[in-house]
Design an enzyme around this catalytic site. Structure first.
Site, PDB file in Angstrom:
ATOM      1  N   HIS A   1       3.429   3.272  -7.740  1.00 30.23           N
ATOM      2  CA  HIS A   1       3.951   4.401  -6.970  1.00 30.23           C
ATOM      3  C   HIS A   1       5.413   4.642  -7.367  1.00 30.23           C
ATOM      4  O   HIS A   1       6.300   4.591  -6.510  1.00 30.23           O
ATOM      5  CB  HIS A   1       3.889   4.133  -5.453  1.00 30.23           C
ATOM      6  CG  HIS A   1       2.502   4.225  -4.875  1.00 30.23           C
ATOM      7  ND1 HIS A   1       2.128   3.564  -3.738  1.00 30.23           N
ATOM      8  CD2 HIS A   1       1.410   4.913  -5.278  1.00 30.23           C
ATOM      9  CE1 HIS A   1       0.863   3.835  -3.461  1.00 30.23           C
ATOM     10  NE2 HIS A   1       0.404   4.645  -4.382  1.00 30.23           N
TER      11      HIS A   1
ATOM     12  N   HIS B   1     -11.902   7.979  -4.145  1.00 28.76           N
ATOM     13  CA  HIS B   1     -10.512   8.294  -3.785  1.00 28.76           C
ATOM     14  C   HIS B   1      -9.916   9.037  -4.976  1.00 28.76           C
ATOM     15  O   HIS B   1     -10.196   8.696  -6.112  1.00 28.76           O
ATOM     16  CB  HIS B   1      -9.815   6.957  -3.531  1.00 28.76           C
ATOM     17  CG  HIS B   1      -8.351   6.973  -3.223  1.00 28.76           C
ATOM     18  ND1 HIS B   1      -7.713   7.987  -2.555  1.00 28.76           N
ATOM     19  CD2 HIS B   1      -7.395   6.035  -3.481  1.00 28.76           C
ATOM     20  CE1 HIS B   1      -6.429   7.669  -2.423  1.00 28.76           C
ATOM     21  NE2 HIS B   1      -6.209   6.498  -2.982  1.00 28.76           N
TER      22      HIS B   1
ATOM     23  N   GLU C   1      -6.720   9.329  -5.889  1.00 25.41           N
ATOM     24  CA  GLU C   1      -5.413   8.920  -6.404  1.00 25.41           C
ATOM     25  C   GLU C   1      -5.516   8.522  -7.872  1.00 25.41           C
ATOM     26  O   GLU C   1      -6.533   8.003  -8.347  1.00 25.41           O
ATOM     27  CB  GLU C   1      -4.833   7.770  -5.564  1.00 25.41           C
ATOM     28  CG  GLU C   1      -3.346   7.577  -5.825  1.00 25.41           C
ATOM     29  CD  GLU C   1      -2.625   6.743  -4.765  1.00 25.41           C
ATOM     30  OE1 GLU C   1      -3.293   6.191  -3.875  1.00 25.41           O
ATOM     31  OE2 GLU C   1      -1.379   6.664  -4.859  1.00 25.41           O
TER      32      GLU C   1
ATOM     33  N   ASP D   1      -4.466   6.254  -9.841  1.00 28.05           N
ATOM     34  CA  ASP D   1      -4.803   4.917 -10.353  1.00 28.05           C
ATOM     35  C   ASP D   1      -6.319   4.714 -10.437  1.00 28.05           C
ATOM     36  O   ASP D   1      -6.784   3.787 -11.095  1.00 28.05           O
ATOM     37  CB  ASP D   1      -4.142   3.808  -9.511  1.00 28.05           C
ATOM     38  CG  ASP D   1      -4.355   3.955  -8.020  1.00 28.05           C
ATOM     39  OD1 ASP D   1      -4.509   5.087  -7.545  1.00 28.05           O
ATOM     40  OD2 ASP D   1      -4.357   2.929  -7.331  1.00 28.05           O
TER      41      ASP D   1
ATOM     42  N   HIS E   1      -6.322   5.169   2.433  1.00 31.23           N
ATOM     43  CA  HIS E   1      -5.040   5.598   2.947  1.00 31.23           C
ATOM     44  C   HIS E   1      -4.710   7.049   2.653  1.00 31.23           C
ATOM     45  O   HIS E   1      -3.579   7.489   2.929  1.00 31.23           O
ATOM     46  CB  HIS E   1      -3.933   4.679   2.368  1.00 31.23           C
ATOM     47  CG  HIS E   1      -3.766   4.838   0.877  1.00 31.23           C
ATOM     48  ND1 HIS E   1      -2.581   5.192   0.316  1.00 31.23           N
ATOM     49  CD2 HIS E   1      -4.627   4.764  -0.133  1.00 31.23           C
ATOM     50  CE1 HIS E   1      -2.713   5.271  -1.014  1.00 31.23           C
ATOM     51  NE2 HIS E   1      -3.946   5.009  -1.299  1.00 31.23           N
TER      52      HIS E   1
ATOM     53  N   ASP F   1      -9.424   1.234  -2.097  1.00 23.92           N
ATOM     54  CA  ASP F   1      -8.148   0.546  -1.834  1.00 23.92           C
ATOM     55  C   ASP F   1      -8.237  -0.439  -0.656  1.00 23.92           C
ATOM     56  O   ASP F   1      -7.514  -1.446  -0.630  1.00 23.92           O
ATOM     57  CB  ASP F   1      -7.044   1.570  -1.542  1.00 23.92           C
ATOM     58  CG  ASP F   1      -6.515   2.236  -2.810  1.00 23.92           C
ATOM     59  OD1 ASP F   1      -6.616   1.632  -3.891  1.00 23.92           O
ATOM     60  OD2 ASP F   1      -5.992   3.363  -2.709  1.00 23.92           O
TER      61      ASP F   1
ATOM     62  N   TYR G   1       0.206  -5.869   0.686  1.00 28.43           N
ATOM     63  CA  TYR G   1      -0.446  -4.565   0.520  1.00 28.43           C
ATOM     64  C   TYR G   1      -0.666  -3.911   1.878  1.00 28.43           C
ATOM     65  O   TYR G   1      -0.357  -2.737   2.091  1.00 28.43           O
ATOM     66  CB  TYR G   1      -1.779  -4.733  -0.219  1.00 28.43           C
ATOM     67  CG  TYR G   1      -2.381  -3.427  -0.673  1.00 28.43           C
ATOM     68  CD1 TYR G   1      -2.019  -2.858  -1.893  1.00 28.43           C
ATOM     69  CD2 TYR G   1      -3.304  -2.746   0.105  1.00 28.43           C
ATOM     70  CE1 TYR G   1      -2.561  -1.658  -2.311  1.00 28.43           C
ATOM     71  CE2 TYR G   1      -3.852  -1.545  -0.298  1.00 28.43           C
ATOM     72  CZ  TYR G   1      -3.484  -1.005  -1.511  1.00 28.43           C
ATOM     73  OH  TYR G   1      -4.019   0.196  -1.915  1.00 28.43           O
TER      74      TYR G   1
ATOM     75  N   HIS H   1      -8.689  -2.745  -6.355  1.00 21.67           N
ATOM     76  CA  HIS H   1      -7.553  -3.500  -6.934  1.00 21.67           C
ATOM     77  C   HIS H   1      -7.745  -4.980  -6.635  1.00 21.67           C
ATOM     78  O   HIS H   1      -8.061  -5.353  -5.505  1.00 21.67           O
ATOM     79  CB  HIS H   1      -6.221  -3.094  -6.298  1.00 21.67           C
ATOM     80  CG  HIS H   1      -5.818  -1.679  -6.534  1.00 21.67           C
ATOM     81  ND1 HIS H   1      -5.436  -1.206  -7.770  1.00 21.67           N
ATOM     82  CD2 HIS H   1      -5.716  -0.632  -5.683  1.00 21.67           C
ATOM     83  CE1 HIS H   1      -5.124   0.072  -7.656  1.00 21.67           C
ATOM     84  NE2 HIS H   1      -5.288   0.444  -6.409  1.00 21.67           N
TER      85      HIS H   1
HETATM   86 FE   LIG Z   1      -4.720   4.817  -3.247  1.00 21.47          FE
HETATM   87 FE   LIG Z   2      -5.325   2.352  -5.498  1.00 27.76          FE
END
Ligand SMILES: [Fe+2]
Ligand SMILES: [Fe+2]
Ligand SMILES: Cc1cc2nc3c(=O)[nH]c(=O)nc-3n(C[C@H](O)[C@H](O)[C@H](O)COP(=O)(O)O)c2cc1C
Length: 395
Positions: free
Chosen positions: A23, A79, A81, A83, A146, A165, A193, A226
């Site tokens: 991030h 998700h 995002e 990553d 999230h 996540d 985390y 992750h």
């Molecule tokens: Fe995420």
């Molecule tokens: Fe992630």
């Protein structure tokens, strides 16, 4: 590199030993990370998630050694995002007709980031897809865990929850299974985390866990996006989340301070002495916030029942590092924690009241109006600090 997970499920992700920051500069990853993606080969061949952009080419090339891309039936994006979706454009370049299953919010986030004209198939909680051999995929929306677009996917028969996540951690491990990882490191990365990413959503986490448990789905494996795959007693991390989500705290008091000429540091040490005198069993940590990784600081706050934040007054305000941490604290919206302010000043002394107001705004219960010391603390001022410590130890 591909790693067998269970039956026809294979890990096809990327282990990133080099990652030090995530991030942007917002999250430190001392132990690297992994981007976990999974290939399911039943009558239908399904890819769950992808990896971060820098590894897009490598990911799709690798995937091709496992399956002819034309044999993929669809991809599930849990998700949007980057990553996890970073390799999606490369995959779609090579398989433009590949259907993408995701939430309605993920259509927005994926289009908003990549502007691709792809074939989206929107799913919501309870929807399922038969993938043959008696197995199906069931979707569970994880709104705001999230991102608005987050969801989890459950594979029946193999009883695997692909949680994305949730339950993950930034932790590079060569063989990404929880039983093969160093347990202390794993725990430290999990709580960090949670503290730094999930704290604001704790109420939702608690409700979502209850909702998923009520479905009575047998869960043999939690395959996160992750870090490790939870296969040995996978519900242990669910139990941890359940505890963390309920305004977690230990018997810990953390002093966060910054200083220019050591006065505020000496105050911190004296307050800590007072706490020790009064409650020797309480865990006390004294942290220079300008010199400590900010995410590690937040993890210590997460464990605390009380924090003290100290800064000298500078330019009618607080130091740069103090303001940075206070902004993080406000955004994370901790609950059920107490706080107080302290610090040295030379003439106008705005520091302490400013910190106190900020802590209040951030949702902390103010345990004491706080302590400002004019210039460097003398013997009497240090005794006042010890007295504050003794008082707050039992707050
Ligand atoms: Fe995420
Ligand atoms: Fe992630
Ligand atoms: C660059 C600078 C700006 C300062 N601005 C203020 C100020 O606006 N108001 C004030 O009361 N003191 C101000 N001070 C005085 C410090 O707050 C004072 O020296 C204090 O004792 C320093 O605490 P420390 O030893 O923890 O760094 C300033 C000091 C410096 C070096």
């Amino acid at each position: 590199m591909h790693i067998p997970v269970k039956n026809n499920v294979t890990w096809v992700g990327k282990i990133d030993w080099e990652l030090k920051r995530f991030h942007g500069e917002e999250y430190s990853t001392h132990r690297g990370s992994t981007y976990n993606a999974y290939l399911i080969k039943e009558e239908k061949n399904v890819l769950i998630d992808t990896v971060w952009i820098p590894y897009a080419q490598e990911f799709v090339d690798n995937l091709e050694t496992e399956i002819d891309l034309n044999d993929l039936d669809f991809i599930v994006m849990n998700h949007g995002e980057i990553d996890h979706s970073g390799a999606l454009p490369e995959l779609m370049r090579r398989r433009p007709d590949l259907p993408i299953y995701c939430t309605a919010a993920a259509v927005k986030s994926l289009k908003g980031q990549y502007h691709g004209d792809w074939e989206f198939r929107t799913v919501k909680t309870g929807d399922s897809i038969d993938i043959g051999n008696g197995k199906s995929l069931v979707f569970v929306e994880m709104k705001m865990l999230h991102w608005p677009d987050s969801m989890a996917t459950y594979l029946t028969g193999d009883n695997i929850l692909f949680s994305n996540d949730a339950f993950g951690q930034h932790y590079a491990v060569n063989h990404p299974f929880n039983d093969l990882a160093n347990q202390e490191e794993l725990y430290a990365e999990c709580i960090k985390y949670y503290a730094n990413i999930l704290t604001p959503f704790s109420a939702l986490v608690a409700r979502k866990i209850d909702e998923v448990l009520a479905l009575n789905l047998p869960i043999d494996i939690i395959a996160t996006s992750h870090g490790v795959i939870w296969r040995d007693n996978p519900t242990q991390i669910v139990e941890k989340y359940a505890a963390w989500a309920r305004d977690y705290q230990e018997d810990q008091i953390t002093l966060l301070y910054d200083t220019m000429w050591e006065g505020t540091r000496r105050m911190a040490d004296a307050i800590a002495e007072g706490i020790r005198d009064s409650r020797p069993n309480t865990m006390v940590k004294v942290i220079n916030i300008a010199r400590t990784d900010k995410n590690d600081v937040i993890t210590e706050v997460f464990k605390s029942r009380l924090i003290l934040v100290g800064s000298p007054t500078i330019g009618k305000g607080v130091t740069n590092a103090t303001a940075g941490i206070l902004e993080m604290l406000e955004c994370l919206r901790f609950k059920n924690k107490k706080a107080a302010a302290f610090g040295c000043y030379g003439w106008s002394g705005e520091g302490v009241p400013r910190i106190r107001a900020w802590l209040e705004r951030a949702g902390f219960a103010i345990a004491d109006e706080g302590l400002g010391v004019l210039w460097n603390p003398d013997i009497d001022a240090l005794e006042n600090c010890r007295a504050l410590g003794r008082k707050l130890a039992n707050a």
